[in-house]
Design a protein around this motif. Sequence first.
Motif, mmCIF file in Angstrom:
data_model
loop_
_atom_site.group_PDB
_atom_site.id
_atom_site.type_symbol
_atom_site.label_atom_id
_atom_site.label_comp_id
_atom_site.label_asym_id
_atom_site.label_seq_id
_atom_site.Cartn_x
_atom_site.Cartn_y
_atom_site.Cartn_z
ATOM 1 N N ASN A 1 42.234 80.145 118.077
ATOM 2 C CA ASN A 1 42.252 81.205 117.608
ATOM 3 C C ASN A 1 41.310 81.417 116.594
ATOM 4 O OD1 ASN A 1 43.826 81.333 115.402
ATOM 5 N ND2 ASN A 1 44.367 79.708 114.686
ATOM 6 N N ASN A 2 41.392 83.124 117.127
ATOM 7 C CA ASN A 2 40.335 83.379 116.050
ATOM 8 C C ASN A 2 40.398 82.969 114.928
ATOM 9 O OD1 ASN A 2 39.338 84.736 118.470
ATOM 10 N ND2 ASN A 2 40.384 86.732 118.242
ATOM 11 N N THR A 3 41.220 83.231 114.321
ATOM 12 C CA THR A 3 40.648 82.717 113.293
ATOM 13 C C THR A 3 40.614 80.969 112.454
ATOM 14 O OG1 THR A 3 43.238 83.063 112.855
ATOM 15 C CG2 THR A 3 42.608 82.343 110.719
ATOM 16 N N MET A 4 40.336 80.208 112.620
ATOM 17 C CA MET A 4 40.195 79.083 112.664
ATOM 18 C C MET A 4 38.357 79.279 113.276
ATOM 19 S SD MET A 4 41.750 76.118 111.922
ATOM 20 C CE MET A 4 40.981 74.635 112.968
ATOM 21 N N VAL A 5 38.321 79.928 114.231
ATOM 22 C CA VAL A 5 36.824 80.471 114.722
ATOM 23 C C VAL A 5 36.030 81.152 113.518
ATOM 24 C CG1 VAL A 5 35.226 81.509 116.501
ATOM 25 C CG2 VAL A 5 36.656 80.545 117.154
ATOM 26 N N GLN A 6 36.652 81.845 112.565
ATOM 27 C CA GLN A 6 35.707 82.460 111.633
ATOM 28 C C GLN A 6 36.786 81.511 110.263
ATOM 29 O OE1 GLN A 6 36.984 86.404 111.420
ATOM 30 N NE2 GLN A 6 37.077 86.121 113.348
ATOM 31 N N ALA A 7 36.978 80.305 110.313
ATOM 32 C CA ALA A 7 37.343 79.797 109.422
ATOM 33 C C ALA A 7 35.952 78.468 108.753
ATOM 34 C CB ALA A 7 37.767 78.775 109.116
ATOM 35 N N THR A 8 35.878 78.530 107.775
ATOM 36 C CA THR A 8 34.235 78.078 106.631
ATOM 37 C C THR A 8 34.733 76.040 106.972
ATOM 38 O OG1 THR A 8 34.973 78.450 104.210
ATOM 39 C CG2 THR A 8 33.741 80.327 105.511
ATOM 40 N N ALA A 9 33.861 75.496 106.607
ATOM 41 C CA ALA A 9 33.989 74.927 106.702
ATOM 42 C C ALA A 9 34.669 73.844 105.662
ATOM 43 C CB ALA A 9 32.723 73.971 106.637
ATOM 44 N N THR B 1 36.815 76.080 103.914
ATOM 45 C CA THR B 1 37.985 76.178 103.571
ATOM 46 C C THR B 1 39.294 75.182 105.152
ATOM 47 O OG1 THR B 1 37.585 78.512 103.583
ATOM 48 C CG2 THR B 1 39.792 78.304 104.856
ATOM 49 N N ILE B 2 38.444 75.095 105.894
ATOM 50 C CA ILE B 2 39.189 73.810 106.595
ATOM 51 C C ILE B 2 39.542 72.245 106.304
ATOM 52 C CG2 ILE B 2 38.322 72.706 109.066
ATOM 53 C CD1 ILE B 2 37.659 74.510 110.251
ATOM 54 N N TYR B 3 37.910 72.386 105.253
ATOM 55 C CA TYR B 3 38.372 70.934 104.340
ATOM 56 C C TYR B 3 39.736 70.980 103.281
ATOM 57 C CZ TYR B 3 37.512 67.234 101.541
ATOM 58 O OH TYR B 3 37.485 65.861 100.636
ATOM 59 N N ASN B 4 39.447 72.501 102.421
ATOM 60 C CA ASN B 4 40.422 72.031 101.848
ATOM 61 C C ASN B 4 41.842 72.659 101.709
ATOM 62 O OD1 ASN B 4 38.891 72.227 99.211
ATOM 63 N ND2 ASN B 4 38.203 73.675 99.728
ATOM 64 N N GLU B 5 42.385 73.452 102.697
ATOM 65 C CA GLU B 5 43.128 72.913 103.532
ATOM 66 C C GLU B 5 44.120 72.339 104.213
ATOM 67 O OE1 GLU B 5 43.139 76.841 104.690
ATOM 68 O OE2 GLU B 5 42.866 78.167 103.154
ATOM 69 N N ILE B 6 42.892 72.201 105.298
ATOM 70 C CA ILE B 6 43.474 71.102 105.928
ATOM 71 C C ILE B 6 42.824 69.433 106.203
ATOM 72 C CG2 ILE B 6 42.969 69.920 108.682
ATOM 73 C CD1 ILE B 6 43.529 73.037 108.720
ATOM 74 N N VAL B 7 42.020 68.825 106.426
ATOM 75 C CA VAL B 7 40.996 67.735 105.433
ATOM 76 C C VAL B 7 41.341 67.099 104.261
ATOM 77 C CG1 VAL B 7 38.940 66.717 106.079
ATOM 78 C CG2 VAL B 7 38.967 68.392 107.475
ATOM 79 N N LYS B 8 41.423 67.322 103.979
ATOM 80 C CA LYS B 8 41.619 67.171 102.366
ATOM 81 C C LYS B 8 43.113 66.374 101.898
ATOM 82 C CE LYS B 8 40.587 67.763 97.539
ATOM 83 N NZ LYS B 8 39.532 69.259 96.614
ATOM 84 N N SER B 9 44.122 66.950 102.747
ATOM 85 C CA SER B 9 45.051 66.587 102.408
ATOM 86 C C SER B 9 45.642 64.932 103.296
ATOM 87 C CB SER B 9 46.387 67.778 102.491
ATOM 88 O OG SER B 9 46.169 68.265 103.930
#
Length: 81
Positions: free
Chosen positions: A4-12, A14-22
């Motif tokens: 997924n190109n969006t995931m490749v370009q996502a910053t750490a 962004t990933i943390y705030n949108e996925i991991v934090k929850s």
Amino acid sequence: MGVNNTMVQATAETIYNEIVKSLPPPERFKLATLILNDIPPRAVVDYSEEWTEEDYRDFAAASWAYITQRLEEEEQDAATG
């Protein structure tokens, strides 16, 4: 399945705030452990014995700053002493 190109370009962040934090704390800890165990120790810290040009510049700048500070202190001591 393609990357997924969006995931490749996502910053750490962004990933943390949108996925991991929850995630619940045990899952976050498990994820952190997986990530840290997947990174080879030499990938993060440069254990090289050789100095780079940047190392030499940093050392020289710090040395001159120290020398300048000491000279100024000695001049102040001589002026007041």
